[in-house]
Design a protein around this motif. Sequence first.
Motif, mmCIF file in Angstrom:
data_model
loop_
_atom_site.group_PDB
_atom_site.id
_atom_site.type_symbol
_atom_site.label_atom_id
_atom_site.label_comp_id
_atom_site.label_asym_id
_atom_site.label_seq_id
_atom_site.Cartn_x
_atom_site.Cartn_y
_atom_site.Cartn_z
ATOM 1 N N LEU A 10 0.886 -1.214 -0.129
ATOM 2 C CA LEU A 10 0.314 -0.264 0.086
ATOM 3 C C LEU A 10 0.888 1.744 0.109
ATOM 4 O O LEU A 10 1.371 1.386 1.154
ATOM 5 N N SER A 11 0.641 1.981 -1.286
ATOM 6 C CA SER A 11 1.780 3.564 -1.235
ATOM 7 C C SER A 11 1.182 4.447 -1.444
ATOM 8 O O SER A 11 1.931 5.517 -1.508
ATOM 9 N N TRP A 12 -0.432 5.017 -0.788
ATOM 10 C CA TRP A 12 -1.091 5.857 -0.816
ATOM 11 C C TRP A 12 -1.519 6.101 0.071
ATOM 12 O O TRP A 12 -1.682 5.044 0.632
ATOM 13 N N HIS A 13 -1.942 7.567 0.644
ATOM 14 C CA HIS A 13 -2.310 7.932 1.244
ATOM 15 C C HIS A 13 -3.849 7.449 0.850
ATOM 16 O O HIS A 13 -4.818 7.937 0.586
ATOM 17 N N SER A 14 -4.650 7.378 2.550
ATOM 18 C CA SER A 14 -5.892 6.382 2.292
ATOM 19 C C SER A 14 -6.249 7.798 2.705
ATOM 20 O O SER A 14 -7.924 7.799 2.552
ATOM 21 N N ASN A 15 -6.197 8.536 2.853
ATOM 22 C CA ASN A 15 -7.478 9.765 3.609
ATOM 23 C C ASN A 15 -6.666 11.710 3.172
ATOM 24 O O ASN A 15 -5.841 12.454 3.721
ATOM 25 N N PRO A 16 -6.102 11.701 1.810
ATOM 26 C CA PRO A 16 -5.267 13.249 1.641
ATOM 27 C C PRO A 16 -6.058 14.640 1.712
ATOM 28 O O PRO A 16 -7.404 14.404 1.624
ATOM 29 N N SER A 17 -5.227 14.895 2.306
ATOM 30 C CA SER A 17 -5.917 16.492 2.217
ATOM 31 C C SER A 17 -7.089 17.373 1.699
ATOM 32 O O SER A 17 -5.670 17.336 -0.041
ATOM 33 N N ARG A 18 -7.028 18.109 1.027
ATOM 34 C CA ARG A 18 -7.675 18.847 0.821
ATOM 35 C C ARG A 18 -7.020 20.140 -0.318
ATOM 36 O O ARG A 18 -6.353 20.876 1.054
ATOM 37 N N PRO A 19 -6.011 20.677 -1.196
ATOM 38 C CA PRO A 19 -4.674 21.380 -0.997
ATOM 39 C C PRO A 19 -5.578 22.586 -1.292
ATOM 40 O O PRO A 19 -6.997 23.291 -1.263
#
Length: 300
Positions: A10-19
């Motif tokens: 698993l290499s991606w963020h599960s809850n990325p912020s809103r820029p």
Amino acid sequence: MSTETSDRILSWHSNPSRPRYTPPPGAIDAHCHVFGPMAQFPFSAKAKYLPQDAGSDKLFSLRDHLGFARNVIVQASCHGTDNAATLHAIAVSEGKARGVAVVNPAIGDDELHAMDAGGMRGIRFNFLKRLVDDAPKDKFLEVASRLPRGWHVVIYFEADILEELRPFMDAIPVPIVIDHMGRPDVTQGPDGADMKAFRGLLDSRPDIWFKATCPDRLEEPAGPPWDDFARAVAPMVADYSDRVIWGTDWPHPNMQNAIPDDGALVDMIPRIAPTPELQQKLLVTNPTLLYWPEEIGSES
């Protein structure tokens, strides 16, 4: 390699912020990938990593979350030369995605033109030894001479082999796009040896483009705010503003130990392209020219 989900990366963020940064209308994430889903699109037996599924539904949801309009999906090395997952993602994108393929150099012209009809606009040559076992330059040049009209070649390499690759790149008969600027040492700063060598490459022919991407890779393991990346790359974006594009690199292959927040990656954009004019070129004008040229009347 085990196919158990628990053993897959698993290499991606599960809850990325809103820029905080809002991309301009029509902005294109011009470097991203899809992984599987494995049950539908198996990974290559030669894959050097085995990721968890990250299909088109996740990619397009992230696109909307980050405020982008379209994607350029680059064939991931874990799928080898079977481009079915990438072609499927393009097909279900409702016209909002184009792609870059990885092919067996012996591919026939009919298959190349079928890929063109499916939304591919380039092929990728990977020279990272940790990801590929063989990179036959002579065969790469032969297939590059047979590409459909308007295609380009994407090249991925590390800075220490740039000079070795110069004759090969000089012989490529179509435009070239360099992934992640050839992975320079950004801690050297904008005037460091790696950045100077890369400028020399760009100055050698006017149809070499680059991706101002992956602060998370180029400053690993430092992590955000990626100040060295910003200092080293901003002058490049300004000086070669007509030949630079940007992408998230989602789902960040092999970054399981330093998974980046995609919102933070987007917030790097105004640091390397501080004016609206530069941002428009980076995110809209330039990638449209490469991947949707029919929209601006170009035959490039």
